[in-house]
Motif scaffolding. Structure first.
Motif, PDB file in Angstrom:
ATOM      1  N   GLU A 299      15.871  51.177  67.692  1.00 57.77           N
ATOM      2  CA  GLU A 299      14.907  51.158  66.596  1.00 57.77           C
ATOM      3  C   GLU A 299      13.502  51.336  67.151  1.00 57.77           C
ATOM      4  OE1 GLU A 299      13.312  48.206  63.021  1.00 57.77           O
ATOM      5  OE2 GLU A 299      15.070  47.652  64.222  1.00 57.77           O
ATOM      6  N   ILE A 300      12.746  52.247  66.562  1.00 60.36           N
ATOM      7  CA  ILE A 300      11.386  52.530  67.019  1.00 60.36           C
ATOM      8  C   ILE A 300      10.402  51.777  66.138  1.00 60.36           C
ATOM      9  CG2 ILE A 300       9.679  54.347  67.464  1.00 60.36           C
ATOM     10  CD1 ILE A 300      12.060  56.329  67.542  1.00 60.36           C
ATOM     11  N   ARG A 301       9.627  50.889  66.759  1.00 56.49           N
ATOM     12  CA  ARG A 301       8.668  50.074  66.015  1.00 56.49           C
ATOM     13  C   ARG A 301       7.259  50.496  66.407  1.00 56.49           C
ATOM     14  NH1 ARG A 301      11.409  44.029  66.554  1.00 56.49           N
ATOM     15  NH2 ARG A 301      13.206  44.444  65.178  1.00 56.49           N
ATOM     16  N   SER A 303       3.960  53.692  65.373  1.00 56.41           N
ATOM     17  CA  SER A 303       3.472  54.699  64.436  1.00 56.41           C
ATOM     18  C   SER A 303       3.705  56.113  64.944  1.00 56.41           C
ATOM     19  CB  SER A 303       1.982  54.474  64.165  1.00 56.41           C
ATOM     20  OG  SER A 303       1.256  54.496  65.381  1.00 56.41           O
ATOM     21  N   LEU A 305       6.021  58.070  65.785  1.00 55.02           N
ATOM     22  CA  LEU A 305       7.476  58.239  65.752  1.00 55.02           C
ATOM     23  C   LEU A 305       7.928  59.523  66.427  1.00 55.02           C
ATOM     24  CD1 LEU A 305       8.471  57.033  62.165  1.00 55.02           C
ATOM     25  CD2 LEU A 305       9.061  55.974  64.344  1.00 55.02           C
ATOM     26  N   ASN A 306       7.336  60.642  66.064  1.00 52.97           N
ATOM     27  CA  ASN A 306       7.820  61.926  66.573  1.00 52.97           C
ATOM     28  C   ASN A 306       7.734  62.011  68.085  1.00 52.97           C
ATOM     29  OD1 ASN A 306       8.515  62.923  64.056  1.00 52.97           O
ATOM     30  ND2 ASN A 306       6.474  63.797  63.691  1.00 52.97           N
ATOM     31  N   LYS A 309      10.361  59.672  69.581  1.00 51.14           N
ATOM     32  CA  LYS A 309      11.709  60.203  69.357  1.00 51.14           C
ATOM     33  C   LYS A 309      12.017  61.322  70.353  1.00 51.14           C
ATOM     34  CE  LYS A 309      11.276  60.837  64.887  1.00 51.14           C
ATOM     35  NZ  LYS A 309      11.520  61.207  63.467  1.00 51.14           N
ATOM     36  N   GLU A 331      14.737  57.850  59.875  1.00 52.93           N
ATOM     37  CA  GLU A 331      13.425  58.282  60.335  1.00 52.93           C
ATOM     38  C   GLU A 331      12.931  57.491  61.546  1.00 52.93           C
ATOM     39  OE1 GLU A 331      10.148  60.710  60.460  1.00 52.93           O
ATOM     40  OE2 GLU A 331      12.005  60.892  59.291  1.00 52.93           O
ATOM     41  N   GLY A 332      13.374  56.239  61.646  1.00 55.32           N
ATOM     42  CA  GLY A 332      12.842  55.405  62.723  1.00 55.32           C
ATOM     43  C   GLY A 332      13.875  54.860  63.688  1.00 55.32           C
ATOM     44  N   SER A 333      15.054  55.465  63.763  1.00 54.42           N
ATOM     45  CA  SER A 333      16.056  54.936  64.702  1.00 54.42           C
ATOM     46  C   SER A 333      17.018  56.011  65.173  1.00 54.42           C
ATOM     47  CB  SER A 333      16.835  53.787  64.059  1.00 54.42           C
ATOM     48  OG  SER A 333      17.658  54.254  63.013  1.00 54.42           O
ATOM     49  N   LYS A 364       7.810  48.992  72.347  1.00 55.79           N
ATOM     50  CA  LYS A 364       7.823  49.442  70.947  1.00 55.79           C
ATOM     51  C   LYS A 364       9.233  49.706  70.426  1.00 55.79           C
ATOM     52  CE  LYS A 364       3.248  51.621  71.114  1.00 55.79           C
ATOM     53  NZ  LYS A 364       2.851  50.991  72.372  1.00 55.79           N
TER      54      LYS A 364
END
Length: 379
Positions: A299-301, A303, A305-306, A309, A331-333, A364
């Motif tokens: 899980e990405i915590r 802002s 994200l891209n 990822k 979108e976030g994992s 993060k």
């Protein structure tokens, strides 16, 4: 001049006399209509009074019932001829029959004849066989006497023509595929599904053709449809050949994705729907062959994200093994499926991933080994 009949049995029954459509919806005697259908299908074959009475009036075998039904048929059919004495149904020495020489066509028997011709031609004249198969498929409007599914005498005949139709689909699809006409082959298979045959060979052929055409996601949907049906109806699972088809097909790789290779090496990246399918396949293999696997959730915590990822995709590609799978779960994992890894192995893999991620990114992230007992919460 004797009348000429044309019968349609595939789908809703219909009849023409001398080229004129008979309004059978207006027939008040359904017994008479069923008797006509039976004698027409078995045209030329003679049946005793006792046999017909037992078949259509079990428990009430009064000869008057049979006489009334035959009189009704004759009266209704004479409306379409100029001969008010034409018998239509003949009687001889206690036996009733419909004269086969008066029949111009019976669609289901035409279909069978075309199928048999195609089988013979396929040995040396494949193009001609294909045309015969196409003609036969065009005749199949629906199952045999679809409106009479509870008539006992129709059941075995219906199954017989379903089997012929299924084989027509398979033979046609294979010929078209050999000619690289995947578009028509796939459409032929798809059209058959509206009749709810749930034939394993048709589904297998359709899924294989879709995968060979690069339409893997669509293939997974049909696999899930077939798997769901036979599971609900019969408590069965798709055959092992489906697993082999998915596991051995290099087109499971998605061109342009982080895990894509032109040959099957290293982990591969797929979308969420395909990941779920491959998870289910892995679950079956674990039960059947005791091949363990684990799931790891990242899980990405943050802002950015891209950027994160893309970095994680790079790490997964470098540190996961051949046969492992990863996907963008939402979108976030990111979700990983690692093969041949028990619980201890999965924690080691998690730690290896963490060791290769800089602390500024690691803080993060939340990387967890999923408890397989609670997998339903995620999937």
């Amino acid at each position: 001049m004797p009348s000429v009949f044309e019968f349609v049995f595939l789908g809703t029954f219909s009849l023409k006399v001398n080229g004129r459509s008979v309004d059978i919806d207006s027939w008040l005697s359904k017994k008479a209509l069923n008797l006509l259908k039976y004698l027409a299908f078995y045209s030329g074959k003679k049946f005793s009074r006792d046999f017909l009475l037992e078949l259509f009036w079990p428990g009430d075998c009064e000869i008057s019932n049979l006489h009334a039904a035959i009189s009704f048929i004759r009266r209704k059919l004479r409306e379409y001829t100029n001969n008010c004495r034409e018998m239509f149904i003949n009687y001889s020495q206690g036996y009733y029959y419909l004269d086969k020489t008066k029949i111009k066509s019976i669609d289901c028997q035409q279909l069978e004849a075309l199928y048999q011709e195609g089988l013979i031609l396929e040995v040396e004249k494949v193009d001609e066989a294909l045309e015969k198969y196409r003609e036969a498929l065009a005749l199949y409007k629906d199952h045999f006497l679809i409106d009479d599914i509870y008539e006992d005498w129709t059941m075995s005949i219906r199954e017989y023509y379903q089997d012929i139709y299924a084989q027509l689909i398979i033979n046609t699809g294979k010929i078209l595929a050999k000619r690289n006409n995947y578009k028509e082959a796939i459409e032929v298979c798809k059209r058959s599904l509206k009749y709810q045959l749930y034939n394993e060979e048709i589904y297998y052929l359709l899924i294989r053709l879709l995968m060979e055409s690069g339409r893997t996601l669509e293939a997974t949907r049909y696999y899930q449809e077939y798997s769901r049906h036979i599971g609900q109806e019969f408590g069965l699972e798709p055959g092992q050949k489906f697993n082999i088809l998915f596991e051995g097909n290099s087109k499971l790789f998605i061109p342009g994705s982080p895990g894509y290779r032109s040959i099957s090496s290293g982990p591969f990246f797929c979308n969420r729907e395909l990941f779920i399918l491959l998870y289910k396949l892995a679950l079956k293999r674990s039960k059947r062959y005791k091949e363990y696997f684990s799931l790891i959730h990242i899980e990405i915590r943050a802002s950015l994200l891209n950027e994160i990822k893309q970095y994680l995709f790079h790490i997964c590609r470098k540190k996961l093994r051949e046969g492992d799978i990863f996907c963008l779960w939402n979108e976030g994992s990111i979700l990983l499926l690692v093969h041949r890894a028990d619980e201890d192995d999965s924690f080691k893999i998690r730690d290896r991933l963490l060791d290769n991620i800089p602390e500024i990114i690691r803080e993060k992230l939340l990387i967890e080994v999923i408890d397989m007992e609670n997998i339903k919460e995620l999937l």
